[in-house]
Design a protein around this motif. Structure first.
Motif, PDB file in Angstrom:
ATOM      1  N   PHE A 148     -45.966 -20.940 -29.936  1.00 41.51           N
ATOM      2  CA  PHE A 148     -46.797 -21.573 -31.711  1.00 41.51           C
ATOM      3  C   PHE A 148     -44.789 -21.177 -32.509  1.00 41.51           C
ATOM      4  N   ARG A 149     -44.955 -19.388 -32.291  1.00 39.83           N
ATOM      5  CA  ARG A 149     -43.568 -18.981 -33.475  1.00 39.83           C
ATOM      6  C   ARG A 149     -42.103 -19.778 -32.588  1.00 39.83           C
ATOM      7  N   GLN A 150     -42.000 -20.179 -31.413  1.00 42.85           N
ATOM      8  CA  GLN A 150     -41.287 -20.944 -31.045  1.00 42.85           C
ATOM      9  C   GLN A 150     -40.910 -22.079 -31.813  1.00 42.85           C
ATOM     10  N   LEU A 151     -42.110 -22.256 -31.547  1.00 40.56           N
ATOM     11  CA  LEU A 151     -42.091 -24.329 -32.409  1.00 40.56           C
ATOM     12  C   LEU A 151     -41.637 -24.484 -33.757  1.00 40.56           C
ATOM     13  N   ASP A 152     -42.114 -23.454 -34.179  1.00 38.47           N
ATOM     14  CA  ASP A 152     -42.203 -23.390 -35.427  1.00 38.47           C
ATOM     15  C   ASP A 152     -40.379 -23.211 -35.944  1.00 38.47           C
ATOM     16  N   HIS A 153     -40.300 -22.334 -35.027  1.00 36.33           N
ATOM     17  CA  HIS A 153     -37.661 -22.102 -35.838  1.00 36.33           C
ATOM     18  C   HIS A 153     -37.364 -23.487 -35.081  1.00 36.33           C
ATOM     19  N   THR A 154     -38.131 -23.548 -34.013  1.00 39.47           N
ATOM     20  CA  THR A 154     -37.381 -25.297 -34.040  1.00 39.47           C
ATOM     21  C   THR A 154     -37.971 -26.094 -34.855  1.00 39.47           C
ATOM     22  N   HIS A 155     -38.992 -26.159 -35.205  1.00 41.69           N
ATOM     23  CA  HIS A 155     -39.640 -27.965 -35.801  1.00 41.69           C
ATOM     24  C   HIS A 155     -39.737 -27.413 -36.673  1.00 41.69           C
ATOM     25  N   GLY A 156     -39.976 -26.319 -38.062  1.00 46.59           N
ATOM     26  CA  GLY A 156     -40.604 -26.328 -38.772  1.00 46.59           C
ATOM     27  C   GLY A 156     -42.400 -25.978 -38.536  1.00 46.59           C
ATOM     28  N   ALA A 157     -42.629 -26.270 -40.103  1.00 47.80           N
ATOM     29  CA  ALA A 157     -44.766 -25.994 -40.273  1.00 47.80           C
ATOM     30  C   ALA A 157     -45.391 -27.479 -40.177  1.00 47.80           C
ATOM     31  N   GLY A 352     -24.815 -16.120 -35.468  1.00 45.86           N
ATOM     32  CA  GLY A 352     -25.229 -14.839 -34.637  1.00 45.86           C
ATOM     33  C   GLY A 352     -26.248 -15.919 -34.655  1.00 45.86           C
ATOM     34  N   VAL A 353     -26.842 -16.861 -34.941  1.00 43.78           N
ATOM     35  CA  VAL A 353     -28.687 -16.926 -35.134  1.00 43.78           C
ATOM     36  C   VAL A 353     -28.216 -18.206 -34.392  1.00 43.78           C
ATOM     37  N   GLY A 354     -29.436 -18.011 -33.223  1.00 48.49           N
ATOM     38  CA  GLY A 354     -29.559 -19.129 -32.346  1.00 48.49           C
ATOM     39  C   GLY A 354     -29.194 -20.547 -32.331  1.00 48.49           C
ATOM     40  N   GLU A 355     -29.297 -21.583 -31.605  1.00 52.76           N
ATOM     41  CA  GLU A 355     -29.290 -22.741 -32.085  1.00 52.76           C
ATOM     42  C   GLU A 355     -30.577 -23.574 -32.076  1.00 52.76           C
ATOM     43  N   ASP A 356     -31.710 -22.677 -30.909  1.00 49.80           N
ATOM     44  CA  ASP A 356     -32.637 -23.250 -31.530  1.00 49.80           C
ATOM     45  C   ASP A 356     -33.416 -22.717 -32.901  1.00 49.80           C
ATOM     46  N   VAL A 358     -33.343 -23.529 -35.891  1.00 48.81           N
ATOM     47  CA  VAL A 358     -33.049 -24.989 -36.274  1.00 48.81           C
ATOM     48  C   VAL A 358     -32.981 -24.941 -37.863  1.00 48.81           C
ATOM     49  N   ARG A 359     -34.377 -24.718 -38.581  1.00 48.13           N
ATOM     50  CA  ARG A 359     -34.954 -24.074 -40.000  1.00 48.13           C
ATOM     51  C   ARG A 359     -33.956 -23.451 -40.367  1.00 48.13           C
ATOM     52  N   ARG A 360     -33.454 -22.155 -39.535  1.00 46.59           N
ATOM     53  CA  ARG A 360     -32.865 -21.020 -40.438  1.00 46.59           C
ATOM     54  C   ARG A 360     -31.243 -21.642 -40.882  1.00 46.59           C
ATOM     55  N   THR A 395     -36.473 -30.826 -38.679  1.00 43.63           N
ATOM     56  CA  THR A 395     -37.570 -29.990 -38.211  1.00 43.63           C
ATOM     57  C   THR A 395     -38.609 -30.680 -39.134  1.00 43.63           C
ATOM     58  N   GLY A 396     -39.625 -29.997 -39.680  1.00 38.11           N
ATOM     59  CA  GLY A 396     -40.993 -30.668 -40.345  1.00 38.11           C
ATOM     60  C   GLY A 396     -40.691 -29.630 -41.211  1.00 38.11           C
TER      61      GLY A 396
END
Length: 445
Positions: A148-157, A352-356, A358-360, A395-396
């Protein structure tokens, strides 16, 4: 109508189907169904919103719940798991008039929270017919939290917030109601639940629900008393609650909370945790235009990150590296009006931040656009703005939409310039929500 229970009757009288009420409450439809059957009850922090939707008072709502035991939140804690020890914090949250007030200093409540949660029954006094929670059960749930954390990083909440809430209400609450095999499992279970609550709180902020974030963060803070995790408690107070205060435009409260956590943690916690906490203290000082102190603290945080050994850090803080600190430093410098220095930090953050993440990347690209706009370079501002739109469209995230909308509104004063028109057209095509918010910020222009 006689076949419907009182809660279902009131729900229908209020004009909701089970699906519609579930959407309003950010839970799964099956959760509402279980409430109405009496096989589950709403969590205490859900009660004010549910009462409001059903157009009843808190007392009336309790009377509608089949075999309701929700009064446990107003009396002594139950002996095991799910409802144990939330009484004082969640009773306060369960009153409508309290929900919109800032969180009282959480460190002042820690003593009471610890006492409240001492009722957790490690010996497992439940019926022997119920299988105890084991290390394997916790391991499976920890894997779900990582996913769930990885999905949140990539797609937003937005896409996964309801799934996280449903997992807490169903799977995690089921774990909390079962006895445990030993004390170590009990502590891991408390730490796991706190992690889920932290994620749910972060997602609540991301979707524009700071009051719900406050409730989740306070529950997570309560649970850290069970797991006896001072480091994570300090992190929750400074990083989660501190950032929440900054998000709500209250840097004074953010500074008070983060500084208190910094003092409580001292040098006993790991360098990366201390760096993350110090960065929030710096952010609050920068927002209050205390440049010298903010700069000193960022330098201190950099030294702490330099000294951190990733392998020795708790797994939940290993994300905080030089790239994440650069993001915090960039926000500080932007708030202080130092656009070129902020851009230098943003380059480190984005590289430095990963491509995954996305929100950041969307948030940092929007901040980069704002720094170029502040420096008067429209071409580079529009180029960075286009990157921010492209990332945010993947993202959402409500925060991404807000940041992009701010850029779109700020460049609109140059609407006769071709790159600005192209940026607005691109946003309308791929991220219309941000363009709509920008129009609102511009007063409908």
């Amino acid at each position: 109508m006689a076949r419907w229970g009182p809660l279902a009757v009131q729900r229908r009288a209020a004009g909701y189907t089970q699906e519609q009420l579930a959407q309003q409450m950010d839970v799964d439809r099956t959760t509402v169904h279980r409430w109405e059957k009496g096989t589950a009850t709403p969590q205490p922090w859900q009660m004010p919103k549910l009462a409001q939707l059903l157009k009843v008072s808190a007392a009336e709502l309790r009377s509608l719940l089949p075999g309701s035991t929700v009064a446990v939140a107003e009396s002594a804690p139950s002996p095991e798991g799910g409802g144990a020890g939330r009484s004082e914090v969640l009773k306060q949250q369960g009153q409508d008039e309290q929900m919109n007030k800032p969180v009282a200093s959480p460190l002042a409540h820690v003593g009471g929270l610890v006492t409240d949660w001492l009722s957790v029954n490690f010996s497992g006094g439940a019926s022997t017919a119920v299988l105890p929670v084991t290390e394997a059960d916790i391991h499976v749930a920890e894997g779900m939290l990582d996913m769930f954390r990885q999905l949140d990083h990539t797609h937003g909440a937005r896409q996964y917030r309801r799934q996280v809430s449903s997992y807490i209400d169903n799977e995690i609450e089921a774990l909390l109601r079962r006895p445990v095999s030993d004390e170590q499992v009990a502590r891991r279970r408390a730490r796991l639940t706190a992690g889920f609550c932290e994620l749910a709180g972060y997602q609540a902020i991301d979707t524009g629900s700071p009051d719900q974030a406050q409730a989740y963060y306070q529950r997570a803070l309560t649970l850290t008393a069970v797991s006896n995790d001072q480091a994570y408690s300090a992190y929750l107070v400074a990083v989660n609650l501190g950032h929440l205060a900054l998000h709500c435009g209250d840097p004074e409260t953010a500074l008070r909370w983060a500084s208190s956590a910094q003092a409580a943690a001292g040098t006993a916690v790991s360098p990366a945790i201390r760096a993350a906490i110090t960065a929030v203290v710096a952010r609050a000082n920068a927002r209050m235009r205390r440049e010298r102190e903010a700069t000193r603290l960022i330098v201190q945080a950099e030294m702490l990150v330099d000294s951190a050994d990733r392998q020795d850090e708790p797994d939940w803080i290993r994300y905080f590296n030089h790239a994440y600190l650069a993001d915090e430093a960039a926000h500080c410098l932007h708030d202080l009006g130092r656009a070129p220095a902020a851009r230098s930090q943003l380059a480190d953050a984005l590289n430095g931040v990963g491509e995954d993440r996305v929100r950041r990347r969307a948030i940092d690209a929007a901040l980069l656009a704002a720094t170029w706009l502040r420096s008067g370079d429209l071409d580079r501002a529009c180029a960075a703005g286009r990157e921010a739109v492209a990332y945010a469209a993947r993202t959402g995230s409500g925060r991404c939409i807000e940041r992009v909308a701010g850029v779109l509104a700020d460049v609109q004063v140059h609407s006769d310039y071709a790159p600005v028109r192209e940026l607005r057209e691109f946003a309308r095509a791929v991220l219309p929500e941000a363009d709509d918010v920008a129009l609102t910020l511009l007063g409908g222009a």
